[in-house]
Design an enzyme around this catalytic site. Structure first.
Site, short mmCIF file in Angstrom:
data_model
loop_
_atom_site.label_atom_id
_atom_site.label_comp_id
_atom_site.label_asym_id
_atom_site.label_seq_id
_atom_site.Cartn_x
_atom_site.Cartn_y
_atom_site.Cartn_z
N LYS A 100 7.18 -4.28 12.15
CA LYS A 100 5.76 -4.58 12.35
C LYS A 100 5.52 -6.02 12.75
O LYS A 100 6.14 -6.92 12.18
CB LYS A 100 4.98 -4.30 11.05
CG LYS A 100 4.90 -2.84 10.70
CD LYS A 100 4.09 -2.64 9.43
CE LYS A 100 3.97 -1.16 9.09
NZ LYS A 100 3.42 -0.95 7.73
N HIS A 121 -4.51 0.74 -0.90
CA HIS A 121 -3.50 -0.03 -1.64
C HIS A 121 -4.02 -0.36 -3.04
O HIS A 121 -3.29 -0.23 -4.03
CB HIS A 121 -3.25 -1.39 -0.96
CG HIS A 121 -2.62 -1.33 0.40
ND1 HIS A 121 -3.15 -1.97 1.49
CD2 HIS A 121 -1.47 -0.72 0.83
CE1 HIS A 121 -2.36 -1.78 2.54
NE2 HIS A 121 -1.34 -1.01 2.16
N SER A 140 -3.62 0.29 6.92
CA SER A 140 -4.00 -1.01 7.47
C SER A 140 -4.13 -0.91 8.99
O SER A 140 -5.03 -1.50 9.58
CB SER A 140 -2.95 -2.07 7.13
OG SER A 140 -2.85 -2.22 5.74
N ARG A 190 0.68 9.20 1.20
CA ARG A 190 -0.59 9.74 1.66
C ARG A 190 -0.46 11.18 2.13
O ARG A 190 -1.09 12.07 1.61
CB ARG A 190 -1.13 8.89 2.83
CG ARG A 190 -1.68 7.56 2.39
CD ARG A 190 -1.86 6.64 3.54
NE ARG A 190 -0.58 6.42 4.19
CZ ARG A 190 -0.33 5.45 5.05
NH1 ARG A 190 -1.29 4.63 5.39
NH2 ARG A 190 0.86 5.31 5.59
O1 PNS Z 1 3.59 -1.67 4.00
P1 PNS Z 1 4.92 -1.34 4.61
O2 PNS Z 1 5.08 -2.03 5.95
O3 PNS Z 1 5.15 0.14 4.71
O4 PNS Z 1 6.06 -1.92 3.63
C1 PNS Z 1 7.42 -1.83 3.96
C2 PNS Z 1 8.23 -2.90 3.20
C3 PNS Z 1 7.72 -4.30 3.55
C4 PNS Z 1 8.12 -2.65 1.71
C5 PNS Z 1 9.73 -2.75 3.65
O5 PNS Z 1 9.83 -2.95 5.04
C6 PNS Z 1 10.66 -3.67 2.88
O6 PNS Z 1 11.06 -3.37 1.78
N1 PNS Z 1 11.00 -4.84 3.48
C7 PNS Z 1 11.87 -5.82 2.88
C8 PNS Z 1 13.28 -5.73 3.47
C9 PNS Z 1 14.05 -4.56 2.89
O7 PNS Z 1 14.33 -4.48 1.71
N2 PNS Z 1 14.42 -3.61 3.77
C10 PNS Z 1 15.17 -2.44 3.41
C11 PNS Z 1 14.28 -1.24 3.21
S1 PNS Z 1 15.25 0.20 3.05
#
Ligand code: PNS
Length: 169
Positions: A41, A17, A128, A90
């Protein structure tokens, strides 16, 4: 002023990150590193703990703000007048989920672009979740996360094991 968001769960932040975040600070004037909720998650660390790790790990970078936002990423991006949401890519395996997310985000807010950054080779396998798994079996993760994160992982996983034992007894 060109503003970007580096969104994620950061549970916990890894050198992978941080590599992407650092590179984003060279391209954009202001970078918000933002913890958002990923409903898929269940996190190990609290939001406060994850934020503290992020703030410490990025303290040497001037144009960074670390925050938490409870809502849609596109709404947050709009609030910050961001032009881009930066995601690390990645391997091929990341592509499908990232493609779905970027497509949905573009539908929700066409004014903000998702920008993908290839992670550096040495972090191509890093996540992670793999760090948490290795740490949970007592493996050394000091090459992949800052020392205070590695230490916090040991403490947190010990607590979790104790909670599990208490539940079973
Ligand atoms: O590190 P991650 O878990 O891959 O990050 C994913 C994250 C937190 C960026 C994504 O789940 C997110 O944007 N969550 C906020 C809610 C949202 O906007 N959801 C719609 C995504 S299409």
């Amino acid at each position: 002023m060109r503003v970007a968001i580096c969104p994620g769960s950061f549970d916990p932040v890894t050198y992978g990150h941080l590599d992407v975040i650092r590179r984003a600070t060279k391209i954009f004037d202001q970078v918000y590193v933002t913890i958002l909720n990923n409903p898929a998650k269940r996190t190990l660390f609290t939001v406060e703990e994850r934020l503290e790790f992020l703030r410490r790990a990025t303290a040497d970078l001037g144009n960074i703000t670390c925050e938490y936002f409870d809502g849609l990423l596109v709404d947050y991006a709009r609030q910050k007048n961001a032009v881009a949401m930066v995601r690390g890519l990645r391997a091929v395996s990341d592509f499908e989920a990232e493609f779905k997310m970027a497509s949905m985000n573009r539908n929700l807010n066409p004014d903000v672009e998702t920008v993908f950054m290839m992670t550096s080779g040495e972090y191509a396998f890093l996540s992670s979740s793999i760090v948490r798994e290795v740490a949970s079996y007592g493996g050394d993760v000091s090459n992949w996360v800052p020392s205070y994160v590695a230490e916090a992982l040991k403490v947190k996983l010990r607590e979790r094991r104790q909670e599990e034992r208490d539940r079973q007894s």
